[in-house]
Write a protein that holds these residues in place. Structure first.
Motif, PDB file in Angstrom:
ATOM      1  N   SER A  51       0.382  -1.490   0.109  1.00 17.78           N
ATOM      2  CA  SER A  51       0.229   0.019  -0.089  1.00 17.78           C
ATOM      3  C   SER A  51       1.043   1.160  -0.093  1.00 17.78           C
ATOM      4  O   SER A  51       0.276   2.268  -1.136  1.00 17.78           O
ATOM      5  N   LEU A  52       2.156   0.827   0.764  1.00 16.04           N
ATOM      6  CA  LEU A  52       3.290   2.494   1.017  1.00 16.04           C
ATOM      7  C   LEU A  52       3.085   2.945  -0.089  1.00 16.04           C
ATOM      8  O   LEU A  52       3.825   3.667  -0.897  1.00 16.04           O
ATOM      9  N   ILE A  53       3.902   1.596  -1.317  1.00 15.08           N
ATOM     10  CA  ILE A  53       5.000   1.232  -2.618  1.00 15.08           C
ATOM     11  C   ILE A  53       3.643   1.959  -3.160  1.00 15.08           C
ATOM     12  O   ILE A  53       4.427   2.756  -4.013  1.00 15.08           O
ATOM     13  N   LEU A  54       2.649   1.935  -2.983  1.00 18.20           N
ATOM     14  CA  LEU A  54       1.382   2.273  -4.642  1.00 18.20           C
ATOM     15  C   LEU A  54       1.216   3.692  -4.431  1.00 18.20           C
ATOM     16  O   LEU A  54       1.022   4.375  -5.303  1.00 18.20           O
ATOM     17  N   ARG A  55       1.085   3.826  -3.475  1.00 14.26           N
ATOM     18  CA  ARG A  55       1.069   5.417  -2.564  1.00 14.26           C
ATOM     19  C   ARG A  55       2.323   6.244  -3.326  1.00 14.26           C
ATOM     20  O   ARG A  55       2.153   7.464  -3.505  1.00 14.26           O
ATOM     21  N   LEU A  56       3.018   6.078  -2.684  1.00 13.35           N
ATOM     22  CA  LEU A  56       4.869   6.351  -3.304  1.00 13.35           C
ATOM     23  C   LEU A  56       4.095   6.945  -4.995  1.00 13.35           C
ATOM     24  O   LEU A  56       5.234   7.219  -5.143  1.00 13.35           O
ATOM     25  N   THR A  57       4.522   5.662  -5.463  1.00 12.64           N
ATOM     26  CA  THR A  57       4.348   5.259  -6.914  1.00 12.64           C
ATOM     27  C   THR A  57       3.929   6.256  -7.291  1.00 12.64           C
ATOM     28  O   THR A  57       4.164   7.745  -8.123  1.00 12.64           O
TER      29      THR A  57
ATOM     30  N   THR B 225       3.674  13.962  -9.283  1.00 13.00           N
ATOM     31  CA  THR B 225       4.802  14.729  -9.046  1.00 13.00           C
ATOM     32  C   THR B 225       5.908  15.192 -10.136  1.00 13.00           C
ATOM     33  O   THR B 225       6.075  16.213 -10.202  1.00 13.00           O
ATOM     34  N   SER B 226       5.876  14.224 -10.665  1.00 12.70           N
ATOM     35  CA  SER B 226       7.627  13.812 -11.635  1.00 12.70           C
ATOM     36  C   SER B 226       8.526  14.966 -10.997  1.00 12.70           C
ATOM     37  O   SER B 226       9.178  15.606 -11.789  1.00 12.70           O
ATOM     38  N   ASP B 227       9.002  14.158  -9.432  1.00 17.52           N
ATOM     39  CA  ASP B 227       9.914  15.352  -8.771  1.00 17.52           C
ATOM     40  C   ASP B 227      10.261  13.886  -7.997  1.00 17.52           C
ATOM     41  O   ASP B 227      10.053  13.631  -7.499  1.00 17.52           O
ATOM     42  N   LEU B 228      11.981  14.667  -7.993  1.00 18.14           N
ATOM     43  CA  LEU B 228      12.689  12.943  -6.924  1.00 18.14           C
ATOM     44  C   LEU B 228      13.754  13.647  -5.840  1.00 18.14           C
ATOM     45  O   LEU B 228      14.000  13.080  -5.580  1.00 18.14           O
ATOM     46  N   SER B 229      12.912  14.626  -5.990  1.00 17.06           N
ATOM     47  CA  SER B 229      13.556  15.854  -4.758  1.00 17.06           C
ATOM     48  C   SER B 229      13.579  14.996  -3.565  1.00 17.06           C
ATOM     49  O   SER B 229      12.178  14.384  -3.672  1.00 17.06           O
ATOM     50  N   LEU B 230      14.497  15.955  -2.804  1.00 15.32           N
ATOM     51  CA  LEU B 230      14.299  15.036  -1.301  1.00 15.32           C
ATOM     52  C   LEU B 230      13.189  15.293  -0.531  1.00 15.32           C
ATOM     53  O   LEU B 230      12.524  15.255   0.167  1.00 15.32           O
ATOM     54  N   ILE B 231      13.063  17.105  -1.302  1.00 20.32           N
ATOM     55  CA  ILE B 231      11.205  17.673   0.053  1.00 20.32           C
ATOM     56  C   ILE B 231      10.143  16.937  -0.883  1.00 20.32           C
ATOM     57  O   ILE B 231       9.649  16.559   0.075  1.00 20.32           O
ATOM     58  N   ASN B 232      10.867  16.704  -1.892  1.00 19.92           N
ATOM     59  CA  ASN B 232       9.122  15.669  -2.329  1.00 19.92           C
ATOM     60  C   ASN B 232       9.229  14.497  -2.208  1.00 19.92           C
ATOM     61  O   ASN B 232       7.854  14.183  -1.250  1.00 19.92           O
TER      62      ASN B 232
ATOM     63  N   ILE C 214      10.134  13.213   0.900  1.00 22.45           N
ATOM     64  CA  ILE C 214       9.349  13.735   2.655  1.00 22.45           C
ATOM     65  C   ILE C 214       8.482  14.150   2.067  1.00 22.45           C
ATOM     66  O   ILE C 214       7.548  13.194   3.657  1.00 22.45           O
ATOM     67  N   ILE C 215       7.651  14.219   1.544  1.00 21.21           N
ATOM     68  CA  ILE C 215       6.167  15.058   1.369  1.00 21.21           C
ATOM     69  C   ILE C 215       5.364  13.347   1.331  1.00 21.21           C
ATOM     70  O   ILE C 215       4.260  13.450   1.635  1.00 21.21           O
ATOM     71  N   GLY C 216       6.050  12.947  -0.137  1.00 22.48           N
ATOM     72  CA  GLY C 216       5.248  12.074  -0.400  1.00 22.48           C
ATOM     73  C   GLY C 216       5.311  10.559   0.558  1.00 22.48           C
ATOM     74  O   GLY C 216       4.057  10.206   1.271  1.00 22.48           O
ATOM     75  N   VAL C 217       6.159  10.781   1.288  1.00 24.91           N
ATOM     76  CA  VAL C 217       6.105   9.805   2.056  1.00 24.91           C
ATOM     77  C   VAL C 217       5.324   9.972   3.296  1.00 24.91           C
ATOM     78  O   VAL C 217       4.195   9.022   4.238  1.00 24.91           O
ATOM     79  N   SER C 218       5.357  10.934   4.291  1.00 23.93           N
ATOM     80  CA  SER C 218       4.929  11.523   5.021  1.00 23.93           C
ATOM     81  C   SER C 218       2.875  11.349   4.866  1.00 23.93           C
ATOM     82  O   SER C 218       2.499  11.360   5.418  1.00 23.93           O
ATOM     83  N   ILE C 219       2.268  12.156   3.704  1.00 22.00           N
ATOM     84  CA  ILE C 219       1.214  12.057   2.840  1.00 22.00           C
ATOM     85  C   ILE C 219       1.052  10.013   2.621  1.00 22.00           C
ATOM     86  O   ILE C 219      -0.612   9.122   3.019  1.00 22.00           O
ATOM     87  N   ALA C 220       1.791   9.027   1.922  1.00 25.30           N
ATOM     88  CA  ALA C 220       1.086   7.752   1.851  1.00 25.30           C
ATOM     89  C   ALA C 220       0.948   7.783   3.623  1.00 25.30           C
ATOM     90  O   ALA C 220       0.499   6.667   3.371  1.00 25.30           O
ATOM     91  N   LEU C 221       1.627   7.800   4.537  1.00 30.83           N
ATOM     92  CA  LEU C 221       1.323   7.045   5.719  1.00 30.83           C
ATOM     93  C   LEU C 221       0.666   7.366   6.117  1.00 30.83           C
ATOM     94  O   LEU C 221      -0.496   6.965   7.320  1.00 30.83           O
ATOM     95  N   LEU C 222      -0.109   8.871   6.376  1.00 32.98           N
ATOM     96  CA  LEU C 222      -1.070   9.540   6.860  1.00 32.98           C
ATOM     97  C   LEU C 222      -2.422   9.616   6.533  1.00 32.98           C
ATOM     98  O   LEU C 222      -3.591   9.528   7.278  1.00 32.98           O
TER      99      LEU C 222
END
Length: 127
Positions: free
Chosen positions: A4-10, A16-23, A25-33
């Motif tokens: 589920s986490l992998i699906l949400r992050l994918t 977003t088409s952005d693999l920057s560190l901040i993006n 972090i935001i993606g992991v945070s949203i996927a967990l929340l």
């Protein structure tokens, strides 16, 4: 939980088409929340198969985008596509995502009996 986490992050990274560190972090945070649902029984074979379709859809999307730019697509059509029975909600979502990911198609409706109504743009009128 991990799938589920992998699906949400994918999905997040595709949107977003952005693999920057901040993006990341935001993606992991949203996927967990996001709320978690009870796990559904999906086979690993189904996940590998859908991920294979996703990898094939990316070059197909580019090909279709070039076709739309070069050749006129003046016609439209609706088709029905049957899906496998007893698919989990995650896999149904990925099926819809893959169909809609390519520029010439979009899913208009999902019928709980196992059918998608798909709108397509066409180069030539079909009989």
């Amino acid at each position: 939980m991990i799938l589920s986490l992998i699906l949400r992050l994918t999905i997040w990274f595709l949107l977003t088409s952005d693999l920057s560190l901040i993006n990341i972090i935001i993606g992991v945070s949203i996927a967990l929340l996001l709320p978690q649902t009870k796990p559904e029984k999906e086979s690993l074979r189904q996940w590998i198969q859908i991920l294979g379709h996703l990898l094939m859809a990316i070059p197909q999307a580019y090909k279709e985008a070039v076709e739309i730019m070069i050749f006129p697509h003046a016609y439209e059509g609706l088709t029905l596509q049957k899906i496998e029975q007893k698919r989990s909600r995650y896999l149904i979502f990925l099926d819809i995502f893959l169909i809609t990911f390519t520029p010439k198609t979009i899913v208009l409706k999902y019928n709980k009996k196992g059918w998608f109504t798909i709108h397509r743009i066409l180069r030539k009128k079909t009989p």
